[in-house]
Design an enzyme around this catalytic site. Structure first.
Site, PDB file in Angstrom:
ATOM      1  N   THR A 181      -9.022   3.284  -0.104  1.00  0.00           N
ATOM      2  CA  THR A 181      -7.733   2.600  -0.100  1.00  0.00           C
ATOM      3  C   THR A 181      -7.124   2.727  -1.490  1.00  0.00           C
ATOM      4  O   THR A 181      -7.833   2.842  -2.487  1.00  0.00           O
ATOM      5  CB  THR A 181      -7.874   1.125   0.314  1.00  0.00           C
ATOM      6  OG1 THR A 181      -6.582   0.556   0.493  1.00  0.00           O
ATOM      7  CG2 THR A 181      -8.651   0.316  -0.708  1.00  0.00           C
ATOM      8  N   ALA A 212      -2.977   4.131   3.951  1.00  0.00           N
ATOM      9  CA  ALA A 212      -1.806   4.650   3.234  1.00  0.00           C
ATOM     10  C   ALA A 212      -0.717   3.585   3.287  1.00  0.00           C
ATOM     11  O   ALA A 212      -0.428   3.030   4.351  1.00  0.00           O
ATOM     12  CB  ALA A 212      -1.317   5.948   3.870  1.00  0.00           C
ATOM     13  N   ILE A 238      -2.141   2.064   8.290  1.00  0.00           N
ATOM     14  CA  ILE A 238      -0.926   1.890   7.509  1.00  0.00           C
ATOM     15  C   ILE A 238      -0.935   0.521   6.838  1.00  0.00           C
ATOM     16  O   ILE A 238      -0.955  -0.509   7.512  1.00  0.00           O
ATOM     17  CB  ILE A 238       0.336   2.034   8.386  1.00  0.00           C
ATOM     18  CG1 ILE A 238       0.367   3.408   9.066  1.00  0.00           C
ATOM     19  CG2 ILE A 238       1.598   1.797   7.558  1.00  0.00           C
ATOM     20  CD1 ILE A 238       0.422   4.581   8.114  1.00  0.00           C
ATOM     21  N   LYS A 239      -0.927   0.523   5.502  1.00  0.00           N
ATOM     22  CA  LYS A 239      -0.878  -0.726   4.749  1.00  0.00           C
ATOM     23  C   LYS A 239       0.579  -1.190   4.632  1.00  0.00           C
ATOM     24  O   LYS A 239       1.450  -0.421   4.223  1.00  0.00           O
ATOM     25  CB  LYS A 239      -1.478  -0.540   3.354  1.00  0.00           C
ATOM     26  CG  LYS A 239      -2.995  -0.482   3.344  1.00  0.00           C
ATOM     27  CD  LYS A 239      -3.529  -0.175   1.957  1.00  0.00           C
ATOM     28  CE  LYS A 239      -3.388  -1.335   1.011  1.00  0.00           C
ATOM     29  NZ  LYS A 239      -4.019  -1.033  -0.314  1.00  0.00           N
ATOM     30  N   VAL A 240       0.769  -2.440   4.976  1.00  0.00           N
ATOM     31  CA  VAL A 240       2.120  -3.016   5.010  1.00  0.00           C
ATOM     32  C   VAL A 240       2.154  -4.244   4.113  1.00  0.00           C
ATOM     33  O   VAL A 240       1.359  -5.177   4.312  1.00  0.00           O
ATOM     34  CB  VAL A 240       2.507  -3.409   6.455  1.00  0.00           C
ATOM     35  CG1 VAL A 240       3.922  -3.969   6.488  1.00  0.00           C
ATOM     36  CG2 VAL A 240       2.352  -2.215   7.405  1.00  0.00           C
TER      37      VAL A 240
END
Length: 222
Positions: free
Chosen positions: A36, A66, A92-94
């Site tokens: 990460t 990401a 998907i990192k939000v």
């Protein structure tokens, strides 16, 4: 501090929190479960997001995240779909926000996994789970730096997930030292995102080093 009872089978795994290719490859060689990073790390290491993801896209046995950035869910959605085109099982990192929650709902409908990051309290965690987050990056050190008890927040979130049988995975993030790492494991976090320096400190014990020297000395005398 009271003894925390952890539900059987809730073992903690490790993610290397870095955009340094050499550090990541070394950590992977030691068996960490995933990778990460964030935009600040990409900038520091002078690497673009897409080239970074492309470099590790074939590590199918490792989690890979990401991060997307934008003012609207629609803007971030196009970024997320492009990243999923590089690696379909990418996470998907939000950044947690109203628009971030909208985006997580959109991505859930498209079967794209998401991680809500910048989680600092239980309310944010439960709202992110309601929006469909598969992972929660709960920040410990940054919470401490702002006058809150980061470990207590992590314990609350892990406790609610166990109590209600949620399938969301908790990532202990913003880990500043090996004490944070130990407490994350005791709290029942599913993952710990740690930098390479903390990984090396967690590995080291003078008792292990001295014990190995003793065994090596005896081995040579056999």
């Amino acid at each position: 501090m009271p003894v925390i009872k952890i539900k059987a089978g809730n073992d903690m795994r490790y993610l290397i929190d870095s955009a340094n290719i050499s550090e990541i490859e070394s950590a992977i060689g030691m068996g960490v479960s995933g990778i990460t990073a964030n935009p600040s790390m990409y900038l520091k290491n002078k690497v673009s997001l897409h080239s970074f993801i492309g470099h590790f896209k074939d590590l199918s046995d490792k989690l890979l995240t990401a991060e997307v950035i934008g003012e609207t869910a629609e803007e971030m959605l196009s970024q997320a779909e492009a990243l999923a085109g590089i690696r379909p099982d990418i996470i998907i990192k939000v950044n947690f926000s109203r628009e971030g929650m909208r985006l997580m709902r959109m991505l859930k409908e498209r079967n794209i996994r998401t991680a809500a990051t910048l989680i600092f309290n239980l309310n944010q965690a439960t709202l992110a789970m309601e929006a469909g987050a598969d992972f929660l990056f709960v920040f410990i050190g940054r919470n401490d730096e702002n006058g809150h008890d980061g470990i207590s927040v992590l314990q609350e979130i892990c406790g609610v997930i166990r109590l209600n049988g949620y399938h969301t995975r908790v990532v202990a993030a913003s880990i500043k030292n090996v004490y944070h790492l130990r407490q994350a494991a005791l709290s029942g976090a599913h993952y710990a995102a740690i930098n390479f320096d903390t990984l090396e400190k967690a590995i080291y014990s003078d008792l292990s080093v001295n014990g190995a020297k003793g065994f090596e000395s005896d081995w040579k005398m056999l």
